[in-house]
Design a protein around this motif. Sequence first.
Motif, PDB file in Angstrom:
ATOM      1  N   ALA A  85       0.761  35.836   0.984  1.00 55.42           N
ATOM      2  CA  ALA A  85       1.622  35.738   2.167  1.00 55.42           C
ATOM      3  C   ALA A  85       2.852  36.648   2.054  1.00 55.42           C
ATOM      4  O   ALA A  85       3.962  36.262   2.426  1.00 55.42           O
ATOM      5  CB  ALA A  85       2.032  34.289   2.408  1.00 55.42           C
ATOM      6  N   GLY A  86       2.652  37.842   1.519  1.00 56.54           N
ATOM      7  CA  GLY A  86       3.740  38.798   1.415  1.00 56.54           C
ATOM      8  C   GLY A  86       4.699  38.549   0.256  1.00 56.54           C
ATOM      9  O   GLY A  86       5.680  39.270   0.102  1.00 56.54           O
ATOM     10  N   ARG A  87       4.426  37.547  -0.565  1.00 54.50           N
ATOM     11  CA  ARG A  87       5.273  37.265  -1.729  1.00 54.50           C
ATOM     12  C   ARG A  87       4.523  37.671  -2.989  1.00 54.50           C
ATOM     13  O   ARG A  87       3.322  37.503  -3.102  1.00 54.50           O
ATOM     14  CB  ARG A  87       5.623  35.775  -1.818  1.00 54.50           C
ATOM     15  N   ARG A  88       5.250  38.187  -3.966  1.00 54.48           N
ATOM     16  CA  ARG A  88       4.666  38.531  -5.263  1.00 54.48           C
ATOM     17  C   ARG A  88       4.846  37.329  -6.171  1.00 54.48           C
ATOM     18  O   ARG A  88       5.949  36.797  -6.308  1.00 54.48           O
ATOM     19  CB  ARG A  88       5.308  39.802  -5.777  1.00 54.48           C
ATOM     20  N   ILE A  89       3.746  36.895  -6.761  1.00 56.67           N
ATOM     21  CA  ILE A  89       3.686  35.619  -7.465  1.00 56.67           C
ATOM     22  C   ILE A  89       3.396  35.827  -8.945  1.00 56.67           C
ATOM     23  O   ILE A  89       2.324  36.326  -9.313  1.00 56.67           O
ATOM     24  CB  ILE A  89       2.570  34.712  -6.883  1.00 56.67           C
ATOM     25  N   LYS A  90       4.331  35.404  -9.795  1.00 60.11           N
ATOM     26  CA  LYS A  90       4.083  35.348 -11.242  1.00 60.11           C
ATOM     27  C   LYS A  90       3.405  34.006 -11.513  1.00 60.11           C
ATOM     28  O   LYS A  90       3.732  32.995 -10.886  1.00 60.11           O
ATOM     29  CB  LYS A  90       5.396  35.427 -12.010  1.00 60.11           C
ATOM     30  N   ARG A  91       2.470  33.997 -12.474  1.00 57.09           N
ATOM     31  CA  ARG A  91       1.687  32.776 -12.690  1.00 57.09           C
ATOM     32  C   ARG A  91       1.740  32.307 -14.137  1.00 57.09           C
ATOM     33  O   ARG A  91       1.647  33.113 -15.061  1.00 57.09           O
ATOM     34  CB  ARG A  91       0.230  33.017 -12.296  1.00 57.09           C
ATOM     35  N   TYR A  92       1.846  30.993 -14.272  1.00 56.97           N
ATOM     36  CA  TYR A  92       1.753  30.316 -15.560  1.00 56.97           C
ATOM     37  C   TYR A  92       0.719  29.201 -15.410  1.00 56.97           C
ATOM     38  O   TYR A  92       0.753  28.462 -14.421  1.00 56.97           O
ATOM     39  CB  TYR A  92       3.101  29.710 -15.966  1.00 56.97           C
ATOM     40  N   HIS A  93      -0.179  29.100 -16.389  1.00 57.35           N
ATOM     41  CA  HIS A  93      -1.151  28.011 -16.402  1.00 57.35           C
ATOM     42  C   HIS A  93      -0.897  27.151 -17.626  1.00 57.35           C
ATOM     43  O   HIS A  93      -0.680  27.684 -18.724  1.00 57.35           O
ATOM     44  CB  HIS A  93      -2.577  28.557 -16.447  1.00 57.35           C
ATOM     45  N   VAL A  94      -0.937  25.842 -17.447  1.00 61.41           N
ATOM     46  CA  VAL A  94      -0.696  24.882 -18.517  1.00 61.41           C
ATOM     47  C   VAL A  94      -1.877  23.924 -18.578  1.00 61.41           C
ATOM     48  O   VAL A  94      -2.260  23.338 -17.561  1.00 61.41           O
ATOM     49  CB  VAL A  94       0.612  24.091 -18.260  1.00 61.41           C
ATOM     50  N   THR A  95      -2.440  23.754 -19.776  1.00 67.87           N
ATOM     51  CA  THR A  95      -3.547  22.826 -19.966  1.00 67.87           C
ATOM     52  C   THR A  95      -3.724  22.539 -21.451  1.00 67.87           C
ATOM     53  O   THR A  95      -3.322  23.344 -22.289  1.00 67.87           O
ATOM     54  CB  THR A  95      -4.866  23.390 -19.376  1.00 67.87           C
ATOM     55  N   ALA A  96      -4.323  21.409 -21.748  1.00 67.03           N
ATOM     56  CA  ALA A  96      -4.664  21.098 -23.134  1.00 67.03           C
ATOM     57  C   ALA A  96      -6.028  21.685 -23.501  1.00 67.03           C
ATOM     58  O   ALA A  96      -6.390  21.753 -24.666  1.00 67.03           O
ATOM     59  CB  ALA A  96      -4.682  19.584 -23.344  1.00 67.03           C
ATOM     60  N   ASP A  97      -6.778  22.125 -22.510  1.00 70.94           N
ATOM     61  CA  ASP A  97      -8.132  22.633 -22.696  1.00 70.94           C
ATOM     62  C   ASP A  97      -8.094  24.115 -23.082  1.00 70.94           C
ATOM     63  O   ASP A  97      -7.632  24.959 -22.303  1.00 70.94           O
ATOM     64  CB  ASP A  97      -8.921  22.444 -21.405  1.00 70.94           C
ATOM     65  N   ALA A  98      -8.590  24.446 -24.249  1.00 68.04           N
ATOM     66  CA  ALA A  98      -8.603  25.835 -24.721  1.00 68.04           C
ATOM     67  C   ALA A  98      -9.423  26.749 -23.801  1.00 68.04           C
ATOM     68  O   ALA A  98      -9.208  27.960 -23.787  1.00 68.04           O
ATOM     69  CB  ALA A  98      -9.137  25.907 -26.148  1.00 68.04           C
ATOM     70  N   ALA A  99     -10.335  26.173 -23.023  1.00 62.19           N
ATOM     71  CA  ALA A  99     -11.135  26.967 -22.086  1.00 62.19           C
ATOM     72  C   ALA A  99     -10.325  27.364 -20.847  1.00 62.19           C
ATOM     73  O   ALA A  99     -10.770  28.203 -20.066  1.00 62.19           O
ATOM     74  CB  ALA A  99     -12.378  26.188 -21.665  1.00 62.19           C
ATOM     75  N   GLY A 100      -9.154  26.793 -20.687  1.00 61.44           N
ATOM     76  CA  GLY A 100      -8.320  27.123 -19.528  1.00 61.44           C
ATOM     77  C   GLY A 100      -8.592  26.197 -18.356  1.00 61.44           C
ATOM     78  O   GLY A 100      -9.256  25.170 -18.486  1.00 61.44           O
ATOM     79  N   ILE A 101      -8.064  26.574 -17.221  1.00 61.54           N
ATOM     80  CA  ILE A 101      -8.225  25.787 -15.995  1.00 61.54           C
ATOM     81  C   ILE A 101      -9.528  26.191 -15.324  1.00 61.54           C
ATOM     82  O   ILE A 101      -9.817  27.386 -15.181  1.00 61.54           O
ATOM     83  CB  ILE A 101      -7.010  25.979 -15.073  1.00 61.54           C
ATOM     84  N   ALA A 102     -10.298  25.203 -14.911  1.00 62.12           N
ATOM     85  CA  ALA A 102     -11.589  25.462 -14.274  1.00 62.12           C
ATOM     86  C   ALA A 102     -11.399  26.344 -13.040  1.00 62.12           C
ATOM     87  O   ALA A 102     -10.450  26.145 -12.269  1.00 62.12           O
ATOM     88  CB  ALA A 102     -12.255  24.146 -13.885  1.00 62.12           C
ATOM     89  N   PRO A 103     -12.293  27.313 -12.830  1.00 63.30           N
ATOM     90  CA  PRO A 103     -12.160  28.210 -11.684  1.00 63.30           C
ATOM     91  C   PRO A 103     -12.063  27.490 -10.337  1.00 63.30           C
ATOM     92  O   PRO A 103     -11.305  27.914  -9.466  1.00 63.30           O
ATOM     93  CB  PRO A 103     -13.419  29.084 -11.764  1.00 63.30           C
ATOM     94  N   ALA A 104     -12.788  26.399 -10.158  1.00 61.60           N
ATOM     95  CA  ALA A 104     -12.737  25.671  -8.883  1.00 61.60           C
ATOM     96  C   ALA A 104     -11.351  25.077  -8.648  1.00 61.60           C
ATOM     97  O   ALA A 104     -10.850  25.076  -7.519  1.00 61.60           O
ATOM     98  CB  ALA A 104     -13.791  24.571  -8.847  1.00 61.60           C
TER      99      ALA A 104
END
Length: 159
Positions: free
Chosen positions: A17-36
């Motif tokens: 939406a016209g904004r530049r977004i920096k991203r941080y993901h936090v999880t206990a799962d070493a596989a990361g956050i599920a794509p869905a």
Amino acid sequence: MAFTEKLLTVPPPIEVAGRRIKRYHVTADAAGIAPAVERAAYAMLPKLLPEPDGTPPATFVVLHRGGDDGAYLNAYSWVWDNVLHFRGASAGQPVLGCPDRDPTHFITPSLPWIGCVWELPPILHERDAWVRHMLAPDTPDLDAYLADSLLEGTTGDRT
């Protein structure tokens, strides 16, 4: 249960939406956050962003996958030159008003909460990066701000 830190990863910035977004993901799962879950969270993101006000259009988000069914998206947007606008979304957490335990069914709760202990570490870094790249220099440098992210690792002590 004893407290443990979670993993923090830093995906590349995106534009929404016209904004530049920096991203941080936090999880206990070493596989990361599920794509869905990630897709559902970022589909909700436009609803969490403020209207333009002349401040360079920058936001940072923390997407957190809880240890249960919960998923949380916190959007912190820079407004009014040096103020953080907050809006959050939650999924899969009935205690926050979510209608079910589906971690891809995001809603915007009306609670005034800005983040849990695992979601807060990026805020201090982002404050300092905004000052360093946008407020202190004679010429603000949005690209430098976007390139200056908290290092990946855990959500714990970074000294």
